[in-house]
Design an enzyme around this catalytic site. Structure first.
Site, PDB file in Angstrom:
ATOM      1  N   HIS B 264       0.836  -1.204   0.000  1.00  0.00           N
ATOM      2  CA  HIS B 264       0.000   0.000   0.000  1.00  0.00           C
ATOM      3  C   HIS B 264       0.878   1.264   0.000  1.00  0.00           C
ATOM      4  O   HIS B 264       0.741   2.130  -0.867  1.00  0.00           O
ATOM      5  CB  HIS B 264      -0.907  -0.033   1.247  1.00  0.00           C
ATOM      6  N   GLU B 265       1.797   1.340   0.948  1.00  0.00           N
ATOM      7  CA  GLU B 265       2.676   2.514   1.001  1.00  0.00           C
ATOM      8  C   GLU B 265       3.559   2.590  -0.245  1.00  0.00           C
ATOM      9  O   GLU B 265       3.891   3.673  -0.726  1.00  0.00           O
ATOM     10  CB  GLU B 265       3.529   2.495   2.275  1.00  0.00           C
ATOM     11  N   HIS B 268       1.807   4.502  -2.888  1.00  0.00           N
ATOM     12  CA  HIS B 268       1.973   5.947  -2.684  1.00  0.00           C
ATOM     13  C   HIS B 268       3.359   6.392  -3.158  1.00  0.00           C
ATOM     14  O   HIS B 268       3.511   7.432  -3.804  1.00  0.00           O
ATOM     15  CB  HIS B 268       1.852   6.292  -1.191  1.00  0.00           C
ATOM     16  N   GLU B 294      -4.562   7.958  -2.886  1.00  0.00           N
ATOM     17  CA  GLU B 294      -5.105   6.718  -2.332  1.00  0.00           C
ATOM     18  C   GLU B 294      -5.441   5.722  -3.450  1.00  0.00           C
ATOM     19  O   GLU B 294      -5.375   4.512  -3.253  1.00  0.00           O
ATOM     20  CB  GLU B 294      -6.333   7.053  -1.481  1.00  0.00           C
TER      21      GLU B 294
END
Lengths: 500, 500
Positions: B264-265, B268, B294
Site C-alpha cells: 500500500h505505502e 503511494h 489513495e
C-alpha cells in the site's frame, strides 16, 4: 526597562529561529551520512546550501547588528551577555569577508573536495595542487581581513581554538616533540614487542555493537537522548542536547575500529548531552572549541578505555561477546596489544604516542604555507622529510602522505593543532580528575557516571560560556602545559615496554 | 522580456527556498516517526513549528503576491502557468483566514490530539467533546472565509479533493452503499467461510522484510531513490522524487500488516518517485489530491496484491520466506483467507468490501456536523446507529467507534471521503489499464514495471499539473463513476464466495 525586555524577547526569538535552521541542517548532515538513498544526495545538498545561506544571513543581518548594539551594554544576565558577545564576534568576522570572495571560496571548496578524492585515489598530487594553492590563498585573504597581532596564522587558529596563538604552539610543540621522539626511541629499543596478531579474529558486527553499547552506558551516554548508527566515517553530531547521535564503522576482522572509535565519539557526545539546559537555543549550546571537544573524546578513548583498569573491569564481558578465540588471549597480552606503539603513515590509525607527531608535521607545514614561507608544490617532499625526522618512516606514496586528510581540501587551515591540543588538555584534566576522584575504583564498579559527572561539572555544562583556556585554567589552575601528557605517556609505556 | 525573465528567475529561486524548507520539514517528520530518541521530541516539535511558520509566511507574503501578479498573465510556459495558479490559490485561501484565528486553531489542534489520545485510551468521549466542538467550529469559520457555492462542506472537501463536491458525493455514495450492502448480504449468506486461522504463524520480521522487498522491486519501487524503515504507524513520505521513503510495521504473528501495508505505502511511493523531473522545486511536484494518491496505494494493495494471479505468481516465493507452516496451506485456501470479508469495527483493519462503508459513516456525520444539523455530543449514538445500519454491527465502546481515528482530533474535516474516492478511482483506472494491457500476463512474469509505467504515464508524471477529475477523465474518458468498483467487487467475491 520595557524596551530592553522587548528587544531581548525578540532577540531570543531570533536566536531560536537560527537554532531551528541549525538543527534542521544537522539532521540533514546526519541523514546524508547514514540513511539517504544515493539519488537523494544532489537535491539534499542544495537544501543544505539554502539552510546554510539562511543561517549566515541571519547571523550577519542588520537586525542582528541592531540586537547586538541594543543589548551589549545593558545586560547583567551573564548568559545573555556572553550570547551577545559570541553573536557580535560572528557578526564582525563574517561581515569582514566580502560576499563575493566568500562565494568563490565556497565554490572552490566543494570542487576541491571532489578533486582531492580523485587525487588521493590516483596518488596524483599535481591534480590537487592548483586547488590547494587557491585554498591557501583564500585563507590568507580571510586571515588578512580578520586581522591578527603577531602571526597571520593566528587569525585561522582562532576559528578552531580561540585564545591559542602561534606563539604558544611554538613554545609547546617542540618541547612535546622532543619528549615524544625520545620516548619513541626507548620503545623501539625495548625487547618487548606486543603481539597484535592476537587481536585479529572474525568478530560479528552485532556482537561488537552489543559490547559497545554496554560501554557507552557505563560512560553515562544517554540512549534516550541519542542513538547509534552505522556509517563509513564515524562521527558524533548534536541536534540539540537531547538528541546527540553517534555513528560507527564495524570491521568484522578488527574490533578496534568500532570499539575504540565508538568510545571516542561517545566522549564527544557526552560533552554535547551535558551542556547546561539554560544555554539551549543560544549559540553557546555547543562545545567551546575543537580542542576541548577532542579532549573529551581522547580522554575516554585513551585515558580510560586503553587503561589496564578498564580491561581488568571489562575483559570478561568483552570475552563473552567476542569470538571463542579471545578466551585463549590473556588479559595482559590483550592489554599490551591494544597499546602497541608503532610509527605508521596514516594519522587516524596512529597510536597514542605517535599521534601528536603526525599533528606537528601538519601544523608546521600549514603555518609555513599561510606565512608564504613554502610553496604548495613542495609539500610532498617537505611532508616526507618531516615524517622521516619525527617518526622515522618515509611514506611510499602521497596517498599515504600529504594527500591522506580531507581538511585542507575542505579549506580548513588552523584545524589540525586542535587534535594535539585536545590531547594535552585531556592529560591535564585527567591529572586533576585523578587527584580528586579514585578513577580506578570507579572503573572497577562498571559504572563510570561519577567520572562523567566530574567532566560535566568541569567542562560540559559550560558550553561556550567559557573559552577553552578558561576551562583549563579553572579546572587545573594553570594554562596549557604539555608536561602532563609527557608524564602520562612515559609512565604508561615504561610499564608496557619495561624501561625506566 | 528582460523584466519578466528576471521576475521569473527570482520566482523560481523563491520557490526553491520554499522547497528547501519543505524538504527539511519532511525529513524532520520522517525522523520523528522512525529514529528520534524520546528526549529529542520536544525541541524537534518546536523546530518543525518554525519551519512550518516560515513556509506559511513565504506562501502568503507580499512578495509572493507580487510574483503572482507579475507572472499570471504573461506566461506561456504551461508549468509556470500552473505553478502560478497553485501559488495564487494557496495565497488567496491562506490570506482569507485571519492570522489570530489560525493561531488559535493550531494551538487547539495540538492540544486536541493529546486529549484525543487520552480519551481513546480511556474510552472517554466526554473528555474529547469540548475540543471536538471547537475544531468543528473553527472548520465552519474557515469554510465561511474560504467560501462555497452550494454546501459549506464543499469548502473543506476542496482542501483534499479539489473539484469534488458534496453534490457529487451525495449522488455516488448512496448508490455505492446500496450495492455494497447487498453484496455483503450475499457474502453473509454464502456457505463459503474462508479460514483465516491458516494465516496465523510466527513469521520472523527479517523474513517478512525480505519478501516485501522483493515485491517492492517487482512493483518498480526504486531503492536508489528511497528506503524502507520500521515504525508504529506505516507511511510513505516524499522528500523529493529522488528520496521517497516507506515505513512499515511488522507483526510477527500476522504477516498481513507488513506485507499488504508495505505494498500500500509502495503504491503511494511510486506516485511520488515518478512525478516529472521538470516539476521539481515547484508546488506541482506532489500528488494532485488525497483521493488520487489513495487510488495508487489501493490499486497495488488490492487490485494487484490481493488478486489470484498475484499469488499464483508469488506464492512459492512467499512460501520460501514464510515459516514451514505455509507449506501445508494450499494457494486457493491462502487466497480466500487474505480476501475474507467480515464487518469489523476498526476502519484501518477493514476488508476491501466493507472499507467504503466505514468511510460513508464518517462522511455523513462530518457533513452533518459542519452543516450544523447534528451536535458533537450526539456523535457516539449516531455513529453506532450508522454502523448497525451499514455494517450490521454495534461498537461496544467509543474507542472501537467514534474515537478510533485521529483525523478529527487533528482538525481535518473533508478528508475521509478521499479514501472512498480513491477506491472508486482505482477501480476506474484498473478497468482502463486492463483494457489496454494484459495485467495478468505481466504479473506472472514477476516484473510489474510495465504496469507502473502505465500508471506513471496516466497519473504519476503529472503531479499537480492536472486536477484529480481531469486525470480520471483523460485516462478513462468519463467522470467519477462508482460502477467499476461495484462490478469489480461483485466479480471478485462471486468467485470467492461462490454466488451469482
Amino acid at each position: 526597562m520595557t524596551t530592553i525586555n522587548t528587544v531581548e524577547k525578540d532577540f531570543r526569538h531570533y536566536l531560536r529561529e537560527i537554532s531551528a535552521y541549525n538543527e534542521s541542517l544537522m539532521l540533514i548532515h546526519w541523514d546524508m551520512r547514514t540513511k539517504i538513498p544515493n539519488h537523494g544526495v544532489e537535491q539534499r545538498s542544495e537544501v543544505a546550501g539554502f539552510l546554510g545561506e539562511k543561517i549566515h544571513k541571519l547571523e550577519t543581518s542588520d537586525k542582528m547588528k541592531h540586537f547586538i548594539d541594543a543589548l551589549k551594554n545593558d545586560t547583567t544576565d551573564p548568559i545573555l551577555k556572553r550570547t551577545v558577545e559570541v553573536c557580535e564576534e560572528n557578526y564582525e568576522r563574517n561581515r569582514k569577508i566580502p560576499h563575493e570572495l566568500y562565494r568563490e571560496f565556497i565554490m572552490t571548496q566543494s570542487k576541491s573536495e571532489a578533486v582531492w578524492q580523485e587525487a588521493r585515489q590516483n596518488d596524483d598530487f599535481q591534480l590537487f595542487q592548483p586547488y590547494l594553492e587557491k585554498l591557501v590563498d583564500y585563507n590568507k585573504q580571510f586571515a588578512t581581513y580578520w586581522g591578527y597581532e603577531h602571526n597571520i596564522y593566528d587569525a585561522l587558529l582562532h576559528n578552531f581554538e580561540p585564545g591559542v596563538t602561534t606563539t604558544m604552539l611554538d613554545e609547546v610543540f617542540p618541547a612535546l616533540r622532543t619528549s615524544l621522539v625520545s620516548l619513541l626511541d626507548q620503545i623501539k629499543a625495548s625487547p618487548v614487542k606486543p603481539d597484535t596478531d592476537v587481536l585479529q579474529a572474525h568478530f560479528p558486527k552485532n556482537d561488537q555493537e552489543a559490547f559497545t553499547k554496554i560501554i557507552l552506558k557505563q560512560m553515562g551516554y544517554d540512549f534516550q537522548s541519542g542513538r547509534l548508527d552505522e556509517t563509513i566515517h564515524p562521527f558524533a553530531i548534536a541536534l540539540n542536547r537531547n538528541d546527540v547521535r553517534i555513528t560507527t564503522r564495524y570491521d568484522e576482522n578488527d574490533f578496534r575500529m568500532a570499539i575504540f572509535g565508538t568510545i571516542h565519539e561517545g566522549g564527544h557526545a557526552l560533552y554535547e548531552q551535558n551542556i547546561a539546559e539554560s544555554l539551549m537555543n543560544t549559540p553557546l549550546a555547543t562545545g567551546t572549541s575543537m580542542g576541548i571537544h577532542e579532549s573529551q573524546s581522547l580522554f575516554w578513548e585513551n585515558f580510560i578505555a586503553r587503561s589496564h583498569t578498564f580491561w581488568e573491569a571489562n575483559y570478561q564481558e568483552f570475552q563473552s561477546y567476542a569470538p571463542q578465540h579471545f578466551r585463549d588471549v590473556e588479559l595482559d597480552q590483550f592489554f599490551r596489544a591494544v597499546n602497541e606503539v608503532k610509527p605508521s603513515f596514516i594519522r587516524i590509525e596512529a597510536d597514542e604516542l605517535t599521534y601528536s607527531l603526525h599533528i606537528m608535521v601538519r601544523y608546521e607545514l600549514e603555518k609555513a604555507l599561510i606565512n608564504g614561507e613554502i610553496n604548495v608544490q613542495d609539500l610532498p617532499k617537505l611532508w616526507n622529510e618531516k615524517m622521516v625526522a619525527y617518526l622515522g618512516i618515509n611514506p611510499p606514496t602521497n596517498r599515504e602522505g600529504v594527500l591522506q586528510d580531507i581538511h585542507w581540501a575542505g579549506g580548513d587551515f588552523g584545524y589540525f593543532p586542535s587534535y594535539a591540543l585536545g590531547y594535552m588538555y585531556a592529560a591535564q584534566l585527567n591529572h586533576t580528575l585523578r587527584s580528586e576522584v579514585n578513577v580506578d575504583e570507579i572503573i572497577m564498579t562498571g559504572d563510570c557516571r561519577r567520572i562523567k559527572q566530574w567532566l560535566s561539572e568541569a567542562v560540559h555544562q559550560h558550553g561556550k560560556m567559557k573559552k577553552p583556556l578558561e576551562i583549563i585554567k579553572d579546572v587545573t589552575n594553570e594554562g596549557l602545559n604539555p608536561d602532563y601528557l609527557v608524564r602520562y605517556l612515559k609512565q604508561k609505556y615504561a610499564a608496557i615496554y619495561q624501561f625506566n
